[in-house]
Design an enzyme around this catalytic site. Structure first.
Site, PDB file in Angstrom:
ATOM      1  N   ASP A  36      44.207 -19.478  -3.660  1.00  0.00           N
ATOM      2  CA  ASP A  36      43.226 -20.087  -2.770  1.00  0.00           C
ATOM      3  C   ASP A  36      43.715 -21.473  -2.383  1.00  0.00           C
ATOM      4  O   ASP A  36      44.343 -22.172  -3.188  1.00  0.00           O
ATOM      5  CB  ASP A  36      41.889 -20.207  -3.517  1.00  0.00           C
ATOM      6  CG  ASP A  36      40.704 -19.777  -2.675  1.00  0.00           C
ATOM      7  OD1 ASP A  36      40.500 -20.390  -1.610  1.00  0.00           O
ATOM      8  OD2 ASP A  36      39.986 -18.857  -3.093  1.00  0.00           O
TER       9      ASP A  36
ATOM     10  N   HIS B 115      32.838 -13.537  -4.363  1.00  0.00           N
ATOM     11  CA  HIS B 115      32.177 -14.454  -5.300  1.00  0.00           C
ATOM     12  C   HIS B 115      31.062 -15.257  -4.639  1.00  0.00           C
ATOM     13  O   HIS B 115      30.488 -16.131  -5.287  1.00  0.00           O
ATOM     14  CB  HIS B 115      33.229 -15.411  -5.867  1.00  0.00           C
ATOM     15  CG  HIS B 115      33.793 -16.308  -4.800  1.00  0.00           C
ATOM     16  ND1 HIS B 115      34.561 -15.824  -3.748  1.00  0.00           N
ATOM     17  CD2 HIS B 115      33.663 -17.628  -4.570  1.00  0.00           C
ATOM     18  CE1 HIS B 115      34.874 -16.814  -2.942  1.00  0.00           C
ATOM     19  NE2 HIS B 115      34.346 -17.924  -3.421  1.00  0.00           N
ATOM     20  N   ASP B 116      30.782 -15.022  -3.366  1.00  0.00           N
ATOM     21  CA  ASP B 116      29.755 -15.784  -2.658  1.00  0.00           C
ATOM     22  C   ASP B 116      28.517 -14.960  -2.322  1.00  0.00           C
ATOM     23  O   ASP B 116      27.546 -15.515  -1.795  1.00  0.00           O
ATOM     24  CB  ASP B 116      30.324 -16.311  -1.325  1.00  0.00           C
ATOM     25  CG  ASP B 116      31.331 -17.428  -1.534  1.00  0.00           C
ATOM     26  OD1 ASP B 116      31.198 -18.171  -2.522  1.00  0.00           O
ATOM     27  OD2 ASP B 116      32.245 -17.551  -0.696  1.00  0.00           O
TER      28      ASP B 116
ATOM     29  N   ASP C 224      40.444 -21.337   2.559  1.00  0.00           N
ATOM     30  CA  ASP C 224      38.990 -21.527   2.520  1.00  0.00           C
ATOM     31  C   ASP C 224      38.465 -22.098   3.849  1.00  0.00           C
ATOM     32  O   ASP C 224      39.034 -23.068   4.361  1.00  0.00           O
ATOM     33  CB  ASP C 224      38.687 -22.499   1.375  1.00  0.00           C
ATOM     34  CG  ASP C 224      37.224 -22.571   1.036  1.00  0.00           C
ATOM     35  OD1 ASP C 224      36.661 -21.551   0.614  1.00  0.00           O
ATOM     36  OD2 ASP C 224      36.635 -23.667   1.185  1.00  0.00           O
TER      37      ASP C 224
ATOM     38  N   GLU D 223      39.664 -17.381   5.507  1.00  0.00           N
ATOM     39  CA  GLU D 223      38.205 -17.175   5.493  1.00  0.00           C
ATOM     40  C   GLU D 223      37.658 -17.801   6.770  1.00  0.00           C
ATOM     41  O   GLU D 223      37.687 -19.016   6.934  1.00  0.00           O
ATOM     42  CB  GLU D 223      37.565 -17.834   4.277  1.00  0.00           C
ATOM     43  CG  GLU D 223      36.075 -17.522   4.233  1.00  0.00           C
ATOM     44  CD  GLU D 223      35.252 -18.473   3.388  1.00  0.00           C
ATOM     45  OE1 GLU D 223      34.191 -18.071   2.918  1.00  0.00           O
ATOM     46  OE2 GLU D 223      35.668 -19.642   3.208  1.00  0.00           O
TER      47      GLU D 223
HETATM   48  C1  NOJ Z   1      33.896 -20.663   0.789  1.00  0.00           C
HETATM   49  C2  NOJ Z   1      34.103 -20.287  -0.641  1.00  0.00           C
HETATM   50  O1  NOJ Z   1      34.280 -18.900  -0.734  1.00  0.00           O
HETATM   51  C3  NOJ Z   1      32.886 -20.774  -1.385  1.00  0.00           C
HETATM   52  O2  NOJ Z   1      32.852 -20.300  -2.714  1.00  0.00           O
HETATM   53  C4  NOJ Z   1      32.873 -22.274  -1.335  1.00  0.00           C
HETATM   54  O3  NOJ Z   1      31.680 -22.736  -1.934  1.00  0.00           O
HETATM   55  C5  NOJ Z   1      32.931 -22.783   0.099  1.00  0.00           C
HETATM   56  N1  NOJ Z   1      33.895 -22.095   0.896  1.00  0.00           N
HETATM   57  C6  NOJ Z   1      33.263 -24.251   0.126  1.00  0.00           C
HETATM   58  O4  NOJ Z   1      34.574 -24.458  -0.299  1.00  0.00           O
END
Ligand code: NOJ
Length: 511
Positions: A102, A321-322, A204, A259
């Site tokens: 990441d 994970h989100d 990210d 992402e």
């Molecule tokens: C996306 C990530 O997947 C998430 O876990 C994170 O909180 C935010 N970006 C901020 O970095």
């Protein structure tokens, strides 16, 4: 589109996301670590994944559990050391597994030395590494909303009497990518890991690094939506082409997986550029799609039209994970198993989230154990490896509660049970690896009764049909020709002729 005769690795790979905190603890502090990942690589090879993506393991105050970085070129002691990382990378490469890490370019931690220096005074040489604006303490510079906190994307710094921008927590100030010094420094962090041998980066919220320097208000009716889901500035594309050049200096197709948290596939697709920006971009609309045939038909059409339409390669993801795991969102094991056929059968690169191959549900998090400001603890529950009390962790109570039913639903138990979700994923990945049609073949959605979505994949004489019944009834449907069941999520017998019946919430690969 025809099959690609020599596809790059990231087109045919199955990528497996590891959230290091939750994978396996070997040090006895209740938090997973890099050594825990290394010890389980053989499990991943046997499952059939080709690459792992590690969520952040950088030094961090952990306000956003590692997405708040204080040093892009080191490992937080919680996870181990750089030597542990090198050992993990070598062990993965020895097994033919690629390693994607990441990279968090939009913001640092507020404890990063760059920000500490930037904050010190208006004259600081690093003041312009972050986004500072004049104003008065009662009125932020614009109406942008932060993610995870119900409030503005700005924090007032009383000492220097300016605001700083943060699309996420106040402890995650945004870097200013219009500053060439920031660009150079961040390119340097990529080179640090490329030199060590990583195969690529998951970037990210990459669509956020370019911003309109005027930082204009968003329209009032959408001002409550976090700005990170709205920012879509053309400057990012130039920045991405430059980042791509950095990766392209290295041999071996180092990969950029971005992402792009924009909820329209067409907008996501623009971040592939014309083959000169991201190699892959997460397309999140399917992750938020309900268990409904019409909805999924539409998602497939959108990926075909907008991503394939610009000669780019789609991605598929059901859990991360989100967000709540798809086993939890879809509400049944049968649906979660059938969904794996979408993930691993549609044209594009599949991304699994550790634990979905066990059919894990989100953990119930009692109020006293809630940690994440964004409410995402449930999907981050630790992975149970065994049925023992510590589930194969190092004894200490893990940082989050275990997921439900893990006395039975753990890696050991599922390995012993050929009917388990683990074995279903394993068979799917083996079928995929063995079939050019499933890996890179052309895709054509077939005419089916409304509740079924089916598509045919073709590469030369190799062909497969994948079919998913989204209803809770048995449905009849026969594609023309003779077909045999190769992999089945439900009762259908693998290896036998397809009878033309699809059980409730069941899916099949036919050959
Ligand atoms: C996306 C990530 O997947 C998430 O876990 C994170 O909180 C935010 N970006 C901020 O970095």
């Amino acid at each position: 589109m025809p099959a690609d005769p020599t596809p790059p690795w990231w087109k045919t790979a199955v990528i497996y996301q590891i959230y290091p905190r939750s994978f396996c603890d070997t040090s006895g502090d209740g938090v997973g670590d890099l050594e825990g990942v290394r010890r389980h690589l053989d499990h991943l090879v046997d499952l059939g994944v080709d690459a792992i993506w590690l969520s952040p393991f950088y030094p961090s105050p952990m306000k956003d559990f590692g997405y708040d970085v204080t040093d892009y070129c080191d490992v937080d002691p919680l996870f181990g050391t750089l030597a542990d990382f090198d050992r993990l990378l070598a062990a993965a490469h020895d097994r033919g597994l690629r390693v994607v890490i990441d990279w968090v370019p939009n913001h640092t931690s507020d404890q990063h030395p760059w920000f500490l220096e930037s904050r010190r005074s208006r004259e600081s040489p690093r003041r312009d590494w972050y986004v500072w604006r004049d104003g008065t303490p009662d009125r932020p510079p614009n109406n942008w909303h932060a993610a995870f906190i119900d409030g503005p994307a700005w924090t007032w710094d009383e000492a220097t009497r300016q605001w700083y921008l943060h699309l996420f927590l106040g402890e995650q100030p945004d870097l200013d990518w219009s500053n060439p010094a920031v660009v150079q420094a961040m390119h340097g962090t990529l080179r640090f890991w490329l030199d060590r041998g990583v195969d690529g980066f998951r970037m990210d919220v990459i669509h956020c690094i370019g911003k309109d320097p005027a930082l204009p208000d968003v329209p009032a009716e959408i001002a409550g939506i976090p700005a990170c889901a709205l920012n879509d500035d053309p400057r990012t594309h130039d920045l991405l082409r430059d980042i791509r050049h950095v990766l392209d200096e290295y041999p071996g197709e180092r990969m950029m997986l971005g992402e792009v948290f924009l909820l329209e596939t067409e907008r996501v697709a623009s971040y592939y550029g014309s083959g000169d920006e991201l190699h892959l971009a997460f397309n999140f609309p399917p992750l938020f799609a309900s268990w409904d045939a019409a909805v999924w038909r539409q998602q497939i059409a959108q990926a075909e039209q907008h991503i394939e339409g610009r000669n780019a390669w789609p991605t598929w993801v059901l859990s991360n994970h989100d967000n709540r795991r798809h086993r939890t969102r879809y509400g049944s094991e049968a649906r979660a198993r059938a969904a794996a056929f979408l993930l691993l059968g549609l044209r594009g690169t599949p991304h699994l989230y550790a634990g979905e191959e066990l059919g894990l549900e989100d953990a119930e998090i009692p109020a006293s154990r809630r940690l994440d400001p964004g409410g995402r603890d449930g999907c981050r529950a630790p992975i149970p490896w065994t049925g023992a009390v510590d589930h194969g962790w190092a004894g200490a109570d893990p940082w989050l509660p275990w997921p439900p039913e893990c006395t039975q639903r753990n890696v050991d138990a599922q390995r012993r049970d050929s009917a388990s979700t683990f074995h279903l994923y394993r068979r799917l990945m083996r079928a995929r690896r063995a079939s050019p049609a499933l890996r890179t073949g052309a895709q054509r959605v077939l005419d089916t009764p409304g509740g079924i979505v089916a598509w045919q994949r073709d590469a030369g004489s190799d062909r497969r049909i994948v079919a998913v019944n989204f209803t809770d009834e048995t449905l009849d449907w026969s594609p023309s020709g003779e077909w045999q069941v190769e992999v089945a999520s439900g009762d259908a017998r693998e290896g036998e002729r397809f009878t033309g019946r699809l059980g409730p919430d069941a899916a099949l690969i036919l050959r």
